[in-house]
Each structure stands twice: as C-alpha cells, then as structure tokens.
Scaffold this active site. Structure first.
Site: not given
Ligand code: SF4
Length: 257
Positions: A12, A41, A96, A124, A126, A154, A198, A200
């Site tokens: 991404c 990850h 991000c 996690h 995040e 996310t 990971s 996602n």
């Molecule tokens: S929040 Fe995470 S999955 Fe979404 S664009 Fe950012 S890094 Fe990628």
C-alpha cells in the site's frame, strides 16, 4: 485450474513510503539505524534492511542516545517522541498518513473533553500507539452512557468497521468481488501471500472464506507445496499490504498447473 491475480494487492502507499524512508535513512546515516518494531510484517523485507544495517528494537529504551531511529508506518505513542527528543535521538517518522490522521482525531476529541475508544488488537503496534494518546481507551473501558469518539485499527474488516484505511478496504473489496463473480465458473480458491504477523493479510484470508471461497495464507513459495488445490476451478492470488511483488511472483511460479 485457472489462476488469476487479484488487483489491487500488495504494497500500500503507506508501506511504500515507509520503505523508501528506511532505505534513504540507511543511505544518509552510518549504521546502525534503529527501527522501532518491524517496519512491516514481512520477514524478507526486514531481513534485507537488517543486512544493510537497520537494527529492529521493541522499545525506545533499546536505542542509544543521539542515534537515528525510524518510526514504522504503524506509528508510535507521543511519549516515545518525547523520550527520543530528551535523549537527542534523531527521529525519522514514517508513520502512515492514515495513522497520523487517527492520532489527530484522538487528540481533537480530547481537546473537546471526549475520550476515544480504540478498536483493534491491543497488542498491535498501531493500537498501542493510539492508546498512548491522551483520552484514548479500550472499548471495554467506556462507561455506561459516556459519549466517546472511535478510532479503528486501519487493517480491520472494512464491512464491519468504518474507518479502516482505503488501501485495506480496496484490497478486501477486490477479494470479495473476485470470489462472488468467479463462483459462476466453479469452486473458487484464494491464496493470500503475506507474513504470519501481518494483520491485513489475515483479514484477506477471512474475507475470502467469508464469501464462500476456500482460502489459504502462505508466507512464501516454500509453503505452497503443502496446499491441496484439488477441486478448485478458479484460484485467485493476492497479497497483503506488506508483501513485496517478487514474493507473489515466486508463489505464482510454484503453484502446480
Ligand atoms: S494504514 Fe497501514 S495498510 Fe493502510 S495505507 Fe497506511 S500503512 Fe498501508
């Protein structure tokens, strides 16, 4: 068995940006450059960066004074930046933009006198970063009748939770549409390429299975031999947001035709 690559898949924007910043930091500063948590990850990406002089640590306490420290796309709690500043650690912040925005909304809620419930895996990186913001709490800590804001990890399931990032939502939607449309042609399988940690990637497997497809997760081509594809008419191949394209290509080459 017909094999199709599901689009979009793989890196991404947030991961691409973080990796660019990681390699640029390694070019700019003498090793070691420290990275708080795994940058993504994915074992191969982490291994390559480690070979070039990146050292992965789980706490800012493991970073020496005045060193260079990268914050991964997952972000970090504000206290970490404060500690880094007090110890003259130079921070390269690859958080991000989606994650930055979520931190901002927790702070905005706090400024309005509201707490924010953080939905996601509390272990996690995040989510731990969000929980370090003032007024952030776990959903189970919300008091009866209390009005709170809400922030979502996310990479959760986009059909259940509003607020996941568009990259996650788009990849899940592509898998959903693939399984739904290809079921007209027979039994559908989906092979998801991504590291074991990971989040996602795990969601993509769940999405495919939820739509009625048979779904497997592989970290690399080495895992493909253990999968029994018998009975599958159409196989979709996709990858998590932290999976480099060359790993997906290796997996594609290793699928028995
Ligand atoms: S929040 Fe995470 S999955 Fe979404 S664009 Fe950012 S890094 Fe990628």
């Amino acid at each position: 068995m017909r094999i199709e690559v599901i689009v979009p898949h793989g890196f991404c924007g947030g991961v691409e940006r973080a990796l660019k910043m990681a390699y640029a930091a390694l070019d700019e500063f003498p090793p070691p450059v420290y990275c708080l948590h795994e940058i993504v990850h994915n074992e191969r990406v982490v291994g390559d960066l480690a070979a070039r002089g990146m050292r992965f640590v789980s706490s800012v306490d493991d970073v020496p004074d005045a060193a260079v420290m990268l914050i991964s796309a997952h972000g970090a709690a504000p206290a970490i930046s404060a500690v880094a500043q007090s110890r003259h650690i130079r921070v390269v912040d690859a958080t991000c933009p989606f994650v930055v925005a979520a931190h901002g909304s927790i702070r905005a809620n706090f400024a309005r006198g509201r707490r924010t419930a953080v939905v996601g895996d509390p272990n996690h990186a995040e989510v731990l970063g969000y929980l370090g913001e003032p007024g952030a709490c776990l959903p189970e800590e919300v008091r009866p009748g209390e009005e709170v804001g809400r922030v979502v990890q996310t990479t959760l399931d986009s059909t259940v939770h509003g607020g996941v990032c568009t990259a996650t939502a788009d990849r899940q939607q592509a898998v959903r549409a693939f399984v739904q449309t290809r079921q007209r042609d027979g039994t559908v399988g989906v092979l998801v390429v991504g590291g074991g940690k990971s989040a996602n990637t795990g969601r993509l497997v769940e999405t495919a299975a939820h739509e009625g497809g048979k779904a497997w997760r592989v970290a690399s081509a080495a895992d493909v031999g253990a999968i029994d594809f018998s009975g599958i008419d159409v196989l979709g191949v996709t990858s998590g947001a932290s999976t480099p394209e060359n790993i997906l290509e290796e997996v594609l080459r290793s699928i028995p035709s």
